[in-house]
Design a protein around this motif. Structure first.
Motif, PDB file in Angstrom:
ATOM      1  N   VAL A  20      34.845  43.925  45.552  1.00 21.90           N
ATOM      2  CA  VAL A  20      36.086  43.471  45.782  1.00 21.90           C
ATOM      3  C   VAL A  20      36.964  44.394  47.236  1.00 21.90           C
ATOM      4  CG1 VAL A  20      38.564  44.475  44.430  1.00 21.90           C
ATOM      5  CG2 VAL A  20      36.506  43.064  43.189  1.00 21.90           C
ATOM      6  N   GLU A  21      36.760  45.480  47.522  1.00 23.34           N
ATOM      7  CA  GLU A  21      37.454  45.393  48.228  1.00 23.34           C
ATOM      8  C   GLU A  21      36.944  45.922  50.070  1.00 23.34           C
ATOM      9  OE1 GLU A  21      40.191  47.526  48.185  1.00 23.34           O
ATOM     10  OE2 GLU A  21      39.669  47.390  46.395  1.00 23.34           O
TER      11      GLU A  21
ATOM     12  N   TYR B  39      31.968  47.427  43.016  1.00 22.96           N
ATOM     13  CA  TYR B  39      33.201  46.824  43.008  1.00 22.96           C
ATOM     14  C   TYR B  39      34.306  47.061  45.057  1.00 22.96           C
ATOM     15  CZ  TYR B  39      38.394  47.375  43.045  1.00 22.96           C
ATOM     16  OH  TYR B  39      40.003  47.773  43.466  1.00 22.96           O
TER      17      TYR B  39
END
Length: 168
Positions: free
Chosen positions: A32-33, A28
């Protein structure tokens, strides 16, 4: 929760689930980040993966509880040592931070394997950068805590007979 009643198999599978969750958090943060992992971050992920594999094998095999518990704790403590080095690098004064290296992809293609492994385990200047914190702790600090908790969980499985005789 009464850990004496928890079967060793379930205990090991819970350890595996924790490792899978940690790898999911890493994915993640990366995808995503958009936090690009440094060489030490990748080494820590490999140590989490190895710890998870030991926990999974222990849960599936359901024999040799103490041997698997020692193996899981040992792998988790190796991961903790990598995390501790990463935390140490992040707390160095700027003038003592090692130089940044070429990208890991370049290193894999152009450097001998021994040099690549050394780079992945010792870290470089980009490993000293703190990109993200939670409650004042960086990702490597949280990972260090996770490794120590995984090692302790493995230790609990060493002594956890689950009310059953040992099937070593």
């Amino acid at each position: 929760m009464n850990f004496e009643r928890l079967s060793p198999r379930l205990g090991f599978l819970l350890g595996f689930a924790a490792c899978a969750g940690l790898l999911g958090i890493g994915a993640y943060l990366q995808f995503v980040e958009e936090l690009e992992p440094c060489p030490l971050c990748i080494s820590q992920r490999l140590a989490i993966l190895a710890t998870g594999v030991v926990f999974l094998l222990a849960g599936l095999h359901n024999r040799g509880r103490r041997i698997y518990a020692v193996a899981a704790a040992a792998v988790a403590l190796v991961g903790a040592s990598i995390s501790a080095r990463h935390v140490w690098l992040q707390h160095l004064p700027p003038e003592e931070v090692p130089e940044c290296s070429p990208g890991l992809e370049y290193v894999f293609q152009h450097f001998p394997l021994a040099d690549t492994i050394k780079l992945m385990l010792t870290g470089t200047g980009e490993c000293a950068k703190v990109d993200w914190t939670l409650l004042g702790f960086s990702i490597p600090a949280w990972t260090l805590l996770a490794f120590l908790l995984l090692a302790a969980w493995a230790g609990l499985q060493f002594v956890n007979g689950g009310g059953q005789p040992d099937r070593e």
